[in-house]
Enzyme design. Structure first.
Site, PDB file in Angstrom:
ATOM      1  CB  THR A   1     -14.444 -16.431  15.634  1.00 48.62           C
ATOM      2  OG1 THR A   1     -15.736 -15.824  15.789  1.00 48.62           O
ATOM      3  CG2 THR A   1     -13.706 -15.718  14.521  1.00 48.62           C
TER       4      THR A   1
ATOM      5  CG  ASP B   1     -19.488 -16.421  24.796  1.00 46.57           C
ATOM      6  OD1 ASP B   1     -19.231 -16.440  23.578  1.00 46.57           O
ATOM      7  OD2 ASP B   1     -18.871 -15.727  25.625  1.00 46.57           O
TER       8      ASP B   1
END
Length: 284
Positions: free
Chosen positions: A109, A232
């Protein structure tokens, strides 16, 4: 559980096809919002960001998955509170679900916010705690990395294989800087200092999922990072394993979805990398 016994088809709908189609649509949406972000908020630190695009993308992914598999459970980064305790608790509560989709709408991000083109959509499906499908989509390069348990991995129709480097001195490796600046970041810096003179070079792109995909594709010989969550690494871990690589925790213990400190390599340099990380932490 071997690959041939895993039920990839339910109600004539392929898990992998749904994952690929969903990642593609989510990636298109993310790319369309590049440079048009309206709200950037902090989660646990100044390097742990969330935007309205992260949240909107996760909603899109959830809706698409639920359209095909309404009874499946979904664990997504934006549906969990900030911090390692919250992510560990959320995983523990859902890990025994028969089918659990594990999603990161935008892995990287911070890169996305700054317009740095190294971020991706990560979607994995676990069957009773074991990842059986992993998809990592890079919308900027239009690269879809796909893996199925026991069936290999591929990108753009080509089978992926880990690199062949057998010595650390020939290895290009990557790491990520932890958002925890009190414990994990100092540890990470000590490890970088230990490794940088032993390997060919070190990179830090800012997306764990893409780093794992690059290990699977042979573009990196290894990758390690501390303080990660299941979303992740779930998809990327399967990509590496199905491409012939090895994934463990940084002490060499077997990989599970609960692992937070991960190392993934081509297998040849795995023990040597762990040895260097261990030495760095012992010195620290």
């Amino acid at each position: 559980m071997n690959g041939s016994s895993i039920p990839y088809i339910v109600g004539s709908k392929s898990f992998t096809a749904v994952a690929v189609n969903t990642a593609s649509k989510a990636g298109e949406w993310v790319k369309s919002r590049l440079g048009a972000i309206q709200n950037v908020n902090l989660k646990t630190s100044t390097s742990d960001l969330v935007t309205e695009v992260d949240k909107g993308t996760e909603t899109l992914i959830r809706n698409l998955i639920k359209t095909h598999f309404p009874t499946h459970a979904i664990l997504g980064e934006e549906g969990v509170g900030a911090g390692s305790t919250a992510s560990a608790k959320a995983l523990q509560e859902m890990i025994q679900e028969e089918y659990l989709w594990i999603i990161d709408p935008i892995d990287g991000t911070t890169n996305f916010v700054h317009g740095f083109p190294f971020f991706c959509v990560s979607i994995a499906l676990a069957h009773r705690g074991e990842v059986i499908v992993g998809v990592v989509y890079d919308p900027m390069l239009d690269e879809m990395f796909v893996a199925e348990k026991g069936k290999g991995a591929y990108v753009k129709g080509h089978t992926t294989h880990v690199s062949g480097e057998k010595e650390l001195s020939h290895a290009l490796v990557a790491t990520g800087f932890p958002v925890d600046h009190t414990v994990n970041l100092p540890r990470n810096m000590a490890e970088i200092s230990q490794l940088v003179a032993k390997v060919r070079n070190i990179r830090s792109g800012g997306s764990a999922a893409l780093h794992l995909a690059y290990v699977a594709a042979g573009r990196l010989s290894g990758f390690w990072e501390h303080g990660l969550s299941a979303w992740d690494i779930a998809a990327g871990s399967l990509l590496v394993q199905e491409s012939g690589g090895v994934v463990t925790d940084t002490e060499g213990k077997p990989f599970t979805l609960a692992v937070r400190n991960v190392i993934a390599t081509n297998g040849h340099i795995h023990k040597a990398m762990i040895s260097e990380l261990t030495e760095a932490n012992a010195a620290g």
